[in-house]
Design a protein around this motif. Structure first.
Motif, short mmCIF file in Angstrom:
data_model
loop_
_atom_site.label_atom_id
_atom_site.label_comp_id
_atom_site.label_asym_id
_atom_site.label_seq_id
_atom_site.Cartn_x
_atom_site.Cartn_y
_atom_site.Cartn_z
N ALA A 90 -30.68 -34.67 -86.86
CA ALA A 90 -31.86 -34.17 -86.43
C ALA A 90 -31.85 -33.10 -85.27
N LEU A 91 -30.26 -32.88 -84.70
CA LEU A 91 -29.91 -31.95 -83.46
C LEU A 91 -29.54 -30.74 -84.14
N ASN A 92 -28.99 -30.72 -85.19
CA ASN A 92 -28.46 -29.13 -85.69
C ASN A 92 -27.25 -29.03 -84.94
N ILE A 93 -26.40 -29.75 -84.43
CA ILE A 93 -25.29 -29.30 -83.67
C ILE A 93 -24.25 -28.81 -84.42
N PRO A 94 -23.46 -27.31 -84.44
CA PRO A 94 -22.76 -26.82 -85.18
C PRO A 94 -21.37 -27.56 -85.12
N GLY A 95 -20.42 -27.37 -85.99
CA GLY A 95 -18.96 -27.76 -85.86
C GLY A 95 -18.80 -28.72 -87.04
N ILE B 130 -21.58 -55.90 -77.44
CA ILE B 130 -21.78 -57.07 -78.37
C ILE B 130 -20.54 -57.26 -79.17
N GLU B 131 -19.75 -56.34 -79.71
CA GLU B 131 -18.94 -56.28 -80.60
C GLU B 131 -17.56 -56.24 -79.77
N GLY B 132 -17.58 -55.85 -78.26
CA GLY B 132 -16.12 -55.77 -77.70
C GLY B 132 -15.25 -54.76 -78.10
N PHE B 133 -15.96 -53.79 -78.52
CA PHE B 133 -15.24 -52.61 -79.03
C PHE B 133 -15.55 -51.30 -78.13
N LEU B 134 -14.40 -50.48 -77.57
CA LEU B 134 -14.51 -49.10 -76.79
C LEU B 134 -14.31 -48.15 -77.67
N PRO B 135 -15.69 -47.43 -77.97
CA PRO B 135 -15.57 -46.32 -79.01
C PRO B 135 -14.57 -45.23 -78.53
N GLY B 136 -14.02 -45.02 -77.28
CA GLY B 136 -13.22 -43.95 -77.05
C GLY B 136 -12.75 -43.84 -75.73
N ARG B 137 -11.63 -43.12 -75.28
CA ARG B 137 -11.36 -42.98 -73.93
C ARG B 137 -11.62 -41.89 -73.02
N GLU B 138 -11.89 -40.78 -73.87
CA GLU B 138 -12.36 -39.51 -73.13
C GLU B 138 -13.93 -39.07 -73.91
N VAL B 139 -14.88 -39.05 -73.04
CA VAL B 139 -16.20 -38.88 -73.64
C VAL B 139 -17.14 -37.94 -72.85
N VAL B 140 -17.85 -37.35 -73.76
CA VAL B 140 -18.84 -36.24 -73.42
C VAL B 140 -20.19 -36.90 -73.93
N ILE B 141 -21.06 -36.76 -73.07
CA ILE B 141 -22.49 -37.24 -73.54
C ILE B 141 -23.34 -36.13 -73.56
N LEU B 142 -24.17 -35.94 -74.46
CA LEU B 142 -25.14 -35.12 -74.67
C LEU B 142 -26.49 -35.76 -74.70
N LEU C 114 -30.08 -30.67 -72.42
CA LEU C 114 -30.73 -29.31 -72.70
C LEU C 114 -31.97 -28.88 -71.74
N MET C 115 -32.68 -29.83 -71.51
CA MET C 115 -33.82 -29.28 -70.48
C MET C 115 -33.37 -29.03 -69.10
N PRO C 116 -34.27 -28.44 -68.46
CA PRO C 116 -33.97 -28.15 -66.99
C PRO C 116 -34.14 -29.30 -66.23
N TYR C 117 -34.38 -30.41 -66.63
CA TYR C 117 -34.84 -31.84 -65.82
C TYR C 117 -34.18 -32.84 -66.80
N ASP D 89 -12.35 -37.58 -77.24
CA ASP D 89 -12.17 -38.23 -78.52
C ASP D 89 -13.69 -38.74 -78.71
N THR D 90 -14.44 -38.59 -77.86
CA THR D 90 -16.08 -39.26 -78.25
C THR D 90 -17.05 -38.40 -77.97
N LEU D 91 -18.19 -38.28 -78.75
CA LEU D 91 -19.38 -37.40 -78.26
C LEU D 91 -20.36 -38.69 -78.62
N LEU D 92 -21.07 -38.95 -77.25
CA LEU D 92 -22.42 -39.84 -77.44
C LEU D 92 -23.76 -38.98 -77.51
N LEU D 93 -24.87 -39.15 -78.17
CA LEU D 93 -25.79 -38.50 -78.28
C LEU D 93 -27.06 -39.42 -77.63
#
Length: 418
Positions: A124-129, A147-159, A185-188, A247-251
């Protein structure tokens, strides 16, 4: 099979609605929950901060849910788990499916929608790549960690700077991951101010407003992302690109109320909230069908979800006792930067002591007055030093105010310069 009231959703909204309806004298209630346990999203929200308004103490999500689950069990209100609602007809026939009973149809005198919301996906976000592994919604990552006890990644960027994303920035940091940046994305920010302070500032995580992800690198697994500043039309500005290895992007880009059943049933939907339009009783455009919680509009605090759902439960109990009633709807108009109000209409004759009108603004505003006008006369005003889209506002309109305007034909909420 018939029930006086069927509640779709066993999260905080559904549980609070059931308890309130029961305490209002309605005993024939059925809660339908698609998960394997009651409590909804609160079961994976192990951070504290819940319950300050409702219980005057700070609880974790599971602790808050447990209070209401215990209330439902103490009242012996029946509930179905692992059960999905497939269809709801206009005459309140609910089609359910589960492994034990297969497909069954249950009839209700009243229905409360309390299905909550879902996260906005990458599609729904239309991110290219590229489309590699390592891209998660913030809520999915929260479930994996808590809950699952699983770490999704070690180096993370959050959008996105919604509350779940902010909370996961802190959570992942505590688990040993490196959160490099939160881009919004927004100015706030879309989250609460307290979460920005406690989850980002306290851990030295940068928040870049008016930025978005313009590229995702990596084929099998995310290897990096590029973010860029955006202009007033949210278009990336050439030359402002910044590369981050990760290695991880969170939305965390917004929540969408779960209203497929509502739309299919023919309930009128507010295009701003993506939830049903409701009156002061939280009744939708179909008599006897109510909505509360995040299925109605996205809330900041679960305490407000519970408060709203309890009002819906009491209203549903009254509907079952009294049936359809003649109504005189007064639209709630708004000006000055208000994006929407809940409710959308009010019939003063159905207001008991007071009705709470909740709303959000469309931009950050400082030093304003929120005024309520009844037939051109200012009935109430409230000064606000700052208002932001990420934080819900509310005004309580009392029965006495309505009684002072017996021929009320226009109700206006307006934000004015102080």
């Amino acid at each position: 099979m018939k029930h006086d009231l069927i509640i779709l959703g066993g999260g905080p909204a559904g549980l609070a609605a059931a308890i309130a309806a029961y305490d209002a004298g309605l005993k024939d209630i059925l809660i339908v929950e698609r998960d394997k346990e009651l409590g909804g999203i609160l079961n994976q929200c192990i951070h504290n901060g819940f319950g300050l308004h409702t219980f005057s103490e700070e609880l974790t999500g599971p602790e808050y849910a447990a209070r209401f689950i215990e209330g439902v069990k103490a009242r012996e209100i029946p509930y179905l788990l692992n059960t999905m609602a497939l269809h709801v007809s206009r005459d309140k026939m609910v089609t359910l499916i589960n492994r034990t009973d297969g497909i069954q149809t249950v009839e209700a005198k009243a229905i409360i929608f309390a299905m909550g919301c879902r996260e906005r996906s990458r599609g729904a976000l239309n991110i290219p790549g590229y489309r590699p592994a390592g891209i998660y919604s913030a809520g999915t990552a929260q479930r994996l960690v808590n809950i699952e006890g699983f770490l999704p990644g070690r180096e993370v960027v959050i959008l996105g700077s919604g509350d779940i994303g902010l909370i996961m920035a802190r959570r992942l940091t505590l688990e040993g991951a490196k959160v490099k940046v939160v881009a919004e994305l927004m100015p706030y920010s879309g989250g609460l101010k307290r979460n920005i302070v406690q989850c980002l500032d306290d851990y030295g995580i940068p928040l870049k407003l008016s930025h978005t992800v313009v590229d995702i690198r990596g084929k099998k697994r995310v290897e990096g992302v590029t973010i860029a500043a955006v202009d007033a039309n949210n278009r990336p500005i050439p030359g402002t690109e910044e590369d981050y290895t990760c290695d991880t992007l969170l939305l965390s880009c917004g929540l969408i109320p779960e209203n497929e059943l509502s739309r299919e049933m023919g309930v009128a939907i507010n295009p701003v909230t993506n939830g049903p339009t409701v009156n002061e009783s939280l009744e939708t455009s179909i008599p006897g069908v109510f909505a509360a919680g995040n299925v109605l509009h996205v809330h900041d605090l679960v305490d407000f979800v519970s408060e709203e759902a309890a009002a819906a439960g009491r209203a549903a109990a009254a509907y079952v006792r009294q049936g359809d009633a003649k109504r005189h709807e007064i639209p709630v108009r708004f000006e000055g930067g208000v994006r929407y109000t809940v409710p959308s209409t009010i019939d003063p004759s159905f207001v008991q002591d007071a009705v709470t009108v909740r709303f959000r603004v469309g931009s950050v505003m400082k030093n304003r007055i929120v005024s309520v006008w009844m037939d051109g006369e200012r009935a109430q005003k409230k000064r606000r030093q700052i208002m932001a889209p990420g934080e819900m506002e509310e005004i309580k309109l009392t029965r006495a105010q309505f009684d002072a305007h017996p021929a009320l034909s226009e109700l206006l909420i307006r934000i004015e310069e102080a």
